[in-house]
Design a protein around this motif. Structure first.
Motif, PDB file in Angstrom:
ATOM      1  N   SER A  40      49.339  39.080  29.186  1.00 42.09           N
ATOM      2  CA  SER A  40      47.858  38.841  28.629  1.00 42.09           C
ATOM      3  C   SER A  40      46.467  39.359  28.693  1.00 42.09           C
ATOM      4  N   GLY A  41      45.432  39.557  28.377  1.00 40.44           N
ATOM      5  CA  GLY A  41      44.198  40.115  28.974  1.00 40.44           C
ATOM      6  C   GLY A  41      44.485  39.732  30.616  1.00 40.44           C
ATOM      7  N   THR A  42      44.473  39.096  31.308  1.00 39.82           N
ATOM      8  CA  THR A  42      44.143  39.140  32.392  1.00 39.82           C
ATOM      9  C   THR A  42      45.043  40.459  33.407  1.00 39.82           C
ATOM     10  N   TYR A  55      35.405  32.330  33.658  1.00 40.76           N
ATOM     11  CA  TYR A  55      36.333  34.107  33.976  1.00 40.76           C
ATOM     12  C   TYR A  55      35.691  34.466  34.936  1.00 40.76           C
ATOM     13  N   ARG A  61      37.974  33.833  37.659  1.00 38.53           N
ATOM     14  CA  ARG A  61      38.607  34.994  37.495  1.00 38.53           C
ATOM     15  C   ARG A  61      38.888  36.319  38.112  1.00 38.53           C
ATOM     16  N   VAL A  82      31.548  39.808  32.442  1.00 41.96           N
ATOM     17  CA  VAL A  82      32.212  38.939  31.436  1.00 41.96           C
ATOM     18  C   VAL A  82      30.863  38.645  30.632  1.00 41.96           C
ATOM     19  N   CYS A 120      30.941  37.187  26.773  1.00 41.35           N
ATOM     20  CA  CYS A 120      31.713  36.382  26.550  1.00 41.35           C
ATOM     21  C   CYS A 120      32.041  34.521  27.529  1.00 41.35           C
ATOM     22  N   THR A 135      34.093  32.168  28.031  1.00 41.12           N
ATOM     23  CA  THR A 135      35.275  32.115  27.309  1.00 41.12           C
ATOM     24  C   THR A 135      34.832  30.155  27.520  1.00 41.12           C
ATOM     25  N   ASP A 149      34.638  42.326  30.741  1.00 43.00           N
ATOM     26  CA  ASP A 149      35.515  41.592  30.141  1.00 43.00           C
ATOM     27  C   ASP A 149      35.178  40.837  29.190  1.00 43.00           C
ATOM     28  N   MET A 162      37.194  40.273  26.826  1.00 45.43           N
ATOM     29  CA  MET A 162      38.092  39.690  26.109  1.00 45.43           C
ATOM     30  C   MET A 162      37.622  38.990  24.976  1.00 45.43           C
ATOM     31  N   SER A 163      36.844  37.975  24.961  1.00 42.25           N
ATOM     32  CA  SER A 163      36.548  37.156  23.743  1.00 42.25           C
ATOM     33  C   SER A 163      35.898  37.615  22.966  1.00 42.25           C
ATOM     34  N   LYS A 198      43.050  37.909  20.482  1.00 41.20           N
ATOM     35  CA  LYS A 198      41.599  37.297  20.565  1.00 41.20           C
ATOM     36  C   LYS A 198      40.632  37.438  18.938  1.00 41.20           C
TER      37      LYS A 198
HETATM   38  C1  LIG Z   1      41.021  34.659  27.126  1.00 42.62           C
HETATM   39  C2  LIG Z   1      40.403  35.965  28.289  1.00 42.62           C
HETATM   40  C3  LIG Z   1      40.827  36.388  28.983  1.00 42.62           C
HETATM   41  C4  LIG Z   1      42.105  36.354  29.306  1.00 42.62           C
HETATM   42  O1  LIG Z   1      43.045  35.240  29.569  1.00 42.62           O
HETATM   43  P1  LIG Z   1      44.651  35.688  29.472  1.00 42.62           P
HETATM   44  O2  LIG Z   1      45.195  33.843  29.812  1.00 42.62           O
HETATM   45  O3  LIG Z   1      45.169  36.308  30.835  1.00 42.62           O
HETATM   46  O4  LIG Z   1      44.550  36.014  28.508  1.00 42.62           O
HETATM   47  C5  LIG Z   1      40.172  36.646  30.077  1.00 42.62           C
HETATM   48  N1  LIG Z   1      38.347  36.871  30.267  1.00 42.62           N
HETATM   49  C6  LIG Z   1      38.023  36.126  29.174  1.00 42.62           C
HETATM   50  C7  LIG Z   1      36.908  36.225  29.295  1.00 42.62           C
HETATM   51  C8  LIG Z   1      38.784  35.322  28.268  1.00 42.62           C
HETATM   52  O5  LIG Z   1      38.250  35.010  26.754  1.00 42.62           O
END
Ligand SMILES: *Cc1c(COP(=O)(O)O)cnc(C)c1O
Length: 381
Positions: free
Chosen positions: A75-77, A102, A105, A149, A151, A153, A178, A180-181, A204
């Motif tokens: 996954s993205g993480t 995020y 995280r 980060v 956006c 999320t 990051d 991701m979104s 995404k």
């Molecule tokens: C979705 C997302 C992630 C990764 O999340 P996963 O649950 O590992 O897919 C990381 N950062 C952002 C900003 C996200 O929206």
């Protein structure tokens, strides 16, 4: 505009509920169909798909001259952790502007990796302030990287990438984003500023299925990162070297996911690329916010701070309100919503992304009105 095949299809003819979530999300029939084949991981035809996908991803952020694309299983993480663990040296120090889940995280990942971090706190309702960030960098010359980060999320907040990238460049540090979104929807140009790496994933805004992340990393930085990673599986440098040498993924690739992403990317291009996707999501977002306001719901963020990705709504204070009841009845009507991720305010979220259009949002608003009626809830009352 050449819209993806499911856009505007009334929800009543869908086999699956509409995923109004920030990934996994609703994918087109053609993207799902691309997974109906078995492909060998060492086969030239599959490796060709990997190369095409990586070239496409690189070009979306204008990285052809300076950066490389490294795919990563998971996954993205997993990709965020691979980027931080490979590109931040063990004696590095990372500034993390924190305005949501995020960002939090990233701080946890750095702690687990034993990379020193410096948290720069913002309220969840407030965007990252590039001037405060720059002052923090000036005050601490030991900071080597900023992890940001784009956006957030957790709230749907749009953070100011360009101002942050310029501040980090002025201070001579390196920026890991990051995205991701936001990747594929909000403009990112790695030729500007100090962008060391951009991280995102298949499931995404590119509207693929979940299962692979990727890092667009500055070539020289990755070249210099041999042996830095704490991890074998998440060593981005090793993954890249192996891919360069063999054209293959280092360990078993998610073959169906990669094939689906190639199909999703060709739809992305056919739709009109970033501008068209951004336009569709902005339209989804505007229709969503207007419809929810008509029903009495208030968005958590003001319009100016809202990215067209996912909207956080305040939970009604009505005594009959329970998100789990609303969720179950909306699911029965064919719509999956998302719980809130804020610590202090009771909220829930609705995504604007995926192979969906304004007719789908209209249908969701109608279902919401019926559900509120059934539950006897009047938001805003
Ligand atoms: C979705 C997302 C992630 C990764 O999340 P996963 O649950 O590992 O897919 C990381 N950062 C952002 C900003 C996200 O929206």
């Amino acid at each position: 505009m050449n819209a993806p095949d499911t856009l505007g299809t009334p929800v009543t003819v869908r086999a699956d509920p509409l995923l109004l979530t920030p990934g996994p999300l609703t994918t087109s029939a053609a993207t799902k169909a691309a997974m109906l084949h078995d492909r060998g991981s060492w086969d030239a035809a599959f490796n060709e798909i990997t190369a095409e996908v990586c070239a496409d991803l690189l070009s979306i952020v204008h990285g052809q001259g300076s950066h490389v694309c490294v795919p990563m299983q998971g996954s993205g993480t997993f990709a965020v952790e691979a980027a931080l663990g490979t590109l931040v040296p063990r004696d590095g120090r990372v500034l993390v502007p924190n305005n949501g889940a995020y960002c939090e995280r990233i701080l946890r990942i750095l702690a687990v990796l034993r990379r020193e971090s410096v948290e720069l706190r913002f309220d969840e309702s407030e965007p990252v302030d590039a001037a405060r960030l720059e002052a923090a960098l000036q005050a601490d010359p030991g900071i080597t990287h900023v992890a940001f980060v784009h956006c957030e999320t957790g709230t749907g907040m749009l953070n100011p990438l360009q101002a942050v990238a310029e501040a980090v460049a002025r201070q001579g540090r390196r920026l890991i984003v990051d995205a991701m979104s936001s990747f594929g929807v909000l403009p990112i140009d790695v030729r500007e500023g100090a962008i060391e790496a951009v991280v995102s994933a298949s499931g995404k805004c590119l509207e693929g299925v979940p299962g692979m992340g990727f890092v667009i990393a500055r070539r020289e930085s990755l070249e210099a990162a041999a042996g830095v990673s704490h991890s074998l599986a998440l060593d981005l440098h090793d993954q890249w070297r192996y891919l360069q040498r063999t054209t293959q993924w280092r360990f078993t690739p998610p073959t169906h996911v990669v094939a689906a992403l190639r199909e999703a990317l060709s739809q992305y291009r056919a739709e009109g690329g970033l501008a068209a996707r951004r336009g569709r999501y902005a339209d989804n977002c505007a229709v969503l916010v207007a419809g929810m306001r008509r029903l009495g719901f208030e968005p958590f963020l003001p319009q100016a701070l809202q990215a067209p990705i996912i909207v956080t709504f305040r939970a009604p204070t009505h005594p009959a309100w329970r998100f789990d009841l609303l969720y179950a009845r909306m699911r029965d009507r064919g719509f999956l919503l998302y719980p809130g991720k804020l610590t202090r305010v009771d909220t829930f979220r609705v995504g604007c992304i995926g192979a969906i259009g304004r007719l789908d949002i209209d249908a969701m608003i109608a279902a919401m009105a019926e559900t509120l009626d059934e539950l006897g809830i009047v938001p805003g009352a």
